[in-house]
Design an enzyme around this catalytic site. Structure first.
Site, short mmCIF file in Angstrom:
data_model
loop_
_atom_site.label_atom_id
_atom_site.label_comp_id
_atom_site.label_asym_id
_atom_site.label_seq_id
_atom_site.Cartn_x
_atom_site.Cartn_y
_atom_site.Cartn_z
CD GLU A 21 -3.04 5.75 6.58
OE1 GLU A 21 -2.91 5.57 5.46
OE2 GLU A 21 -2.14 4.95 7.42
CG HIS A 74 -5.98 2.32 5.07
ND1 HIS A 74 -5.40 3.22 6.03
CD2 HIS A 74 -4.94 1.24 4.88
CE1 HIS A 74 -4.39 2.61 6.57
NE2 HIS A 74 -3.90 1.68 5.81
CE LYS A 124 0.25 3.22 4.84
NZ LYS A 124 0.04 3.59 6.34
CB SER A 175 4.59 -2.83 12.15
OG SER A 175 4.26 -1.48 12.42
N GLY A 224 2.29 1.79 10.66
CA GLY A 224 3.37 2.77 10.37
C GLY A 224 4.62 2.76 11.59
CD GLU A 227 -3.93 -2.09 7.20
OE1 GLU A 227 -2.75 -2.71 6.73
OE2 GLU A 227 -4.66 -1.34 6.79
CG ASN A 277 -1.63 1.18 1.51
OD1 ASN A 277 -1.73 2.02 0.62
ND2 ASN A 277 -2.30 1.36 2.54
C1 PEP Z 1 -0.84 0.09 6.19
O1 PEP Z 1 -1.30 1.52 6.47
O2 PEP Z 1 -2.04 -0.57 5.47
C2 PEP Z 1 0.17 -0.46 6.51
C3 PEP Z 1 0.18 -1.96 6.70
O3 PEP Z 1 1.10 0.19 7.03
P1 PEP Z 1 2.67 -0.27 7.70
O4 PEP Z 1 2.99 -1.42 6.87
O5 PEP Z 1 3.46 1.16 7.33
O6 PEP Z 1 2.51 -0.25 9.17
#
Ligand code: PEP
Length: 259
Positions: A108, A106, A22, A221, A182, A176, A20
């Site tokens: 966000e 998502h 973003k 992560s 993040g 998630e 992803n």
């Molecule tokens: C995400 O935001 O979909 C995600 C998996 O982010 P990260 O791997 O950076 O934690």
């Protein structure tokens, strides 16, 4: 004549690994996707690998990776097929540009734009109708986890955000936890298995037998060091990878470690 016993081969586990990007990536980022596509061509892996990217890049990415196993997807879609929705992108537009998947709901977007479960379900339906495979995200905040409400919150999100009918069309769920996204801490294997087990029950309750095979991805992560362990957890059908998917080298190291 006695019937010959049929030997069933075990079905190989084929995880779905989705990057992803973003709101990252200019034209120069196409080279990263091309590198991933070339690597998959040279050394095929036992995983479906996708990159979900900003709408501005989809057509260029799809063209750059054409003929490879790398799937290109979008990061959001409008619930309507067309109309007066300035700035938005429909499923047909994404598919026309070369996308085959799309992330919906998502955290966000849920947090920044107040996206509700009902809206996410409509987006998922729009994606399916437009020929895209939606990845529906759910996840709890740290306060909800610490308050002991994680299972309730996430299962409610899943019930409300899943497409109203899937009619055999493919979609995935992605758990998630917001506190893990993040570079936060990653949940324990027990926490992942408990949540994925509960989500599996929701899917079976909603869709019957087909709900038993909907992939449930884990996201938050995931990196080269954690991916194998995450994929070993019960009911985990793949991973959603944010930051670490921006560099081809890092993303490929995760894809290879997933084997
Ligand atoms: C995400 O935001 O979909 C995600 C998996 O982010 P990260 O791997 O950076 O934690």
């Amino acid at each position: 004549m006695p019937l010959k016993p049929v030997r069933l081969e075990p079905i190989a586990f084929c995880p779905l690994l989705v990057g992803n990007w973003k709101m990252n990536g200019l034209g120069s980022a196409v080279a990263e996707a091309r590198e991933v596509a070339e690597a998959l061509r040279a050394e095929p892996v036992r995983a479906r690998v996708a990159i979900c990217a900003p709408a501005t890049l989809i057509e260029r990415l799809a063209r750059a990776v054409k003929g490879s196993a790398l799937i290109i997807g979008g990061e959001d879609v409008h619930p309507e097929a067309s109309g007066a929705f300035t700035g938005d992108v429909s499923a047909a537009m994404l598919a026309d540009a070369g996308a085959r998947m799309v992330i919906v709901g998502h955290s966000e977007r849920r947090q920044a734009y107040g996206e509700t479960n009902a809206l996410v379900a409509h987006k998922a339906m729009a994606a399916l109708r437009g020929g895209l495979e939606p990845i529906i995200c759910v996840g709890e905040t740290l306060a909800e986890r610490e308050g002991g409400h994680a299972l309730d919150v996430v299962c409610r999100q899943a019930r409300g955000s899943a497409p109203l009918a899937s009619d055999g069309m493919a979609f995935s769920l992605a758990y998630e936890p917001i506190w893990a996204i993040g570079g936060g801490q990653i949940p324990t294997r027990n926490q992942i298995e408990e949540m994925h087990g509960a989500l599996r029950e929701v899917l079976i309750e909603m869709f019957g037998v087909p709900g038993g095979v909907v992939p449930i991805l884990y996201g938050g992560s995931v990196d080269q060091g954690s991916v194998a362990n995450v994929l070993k957890a019960r009911e985990v059908g793949g991973a959603l990878i944010g930051r670490a998917s921006l560099s081809a080298t890092e993303f490929l190291s995760i894809v290879r470690a997933a084997e």
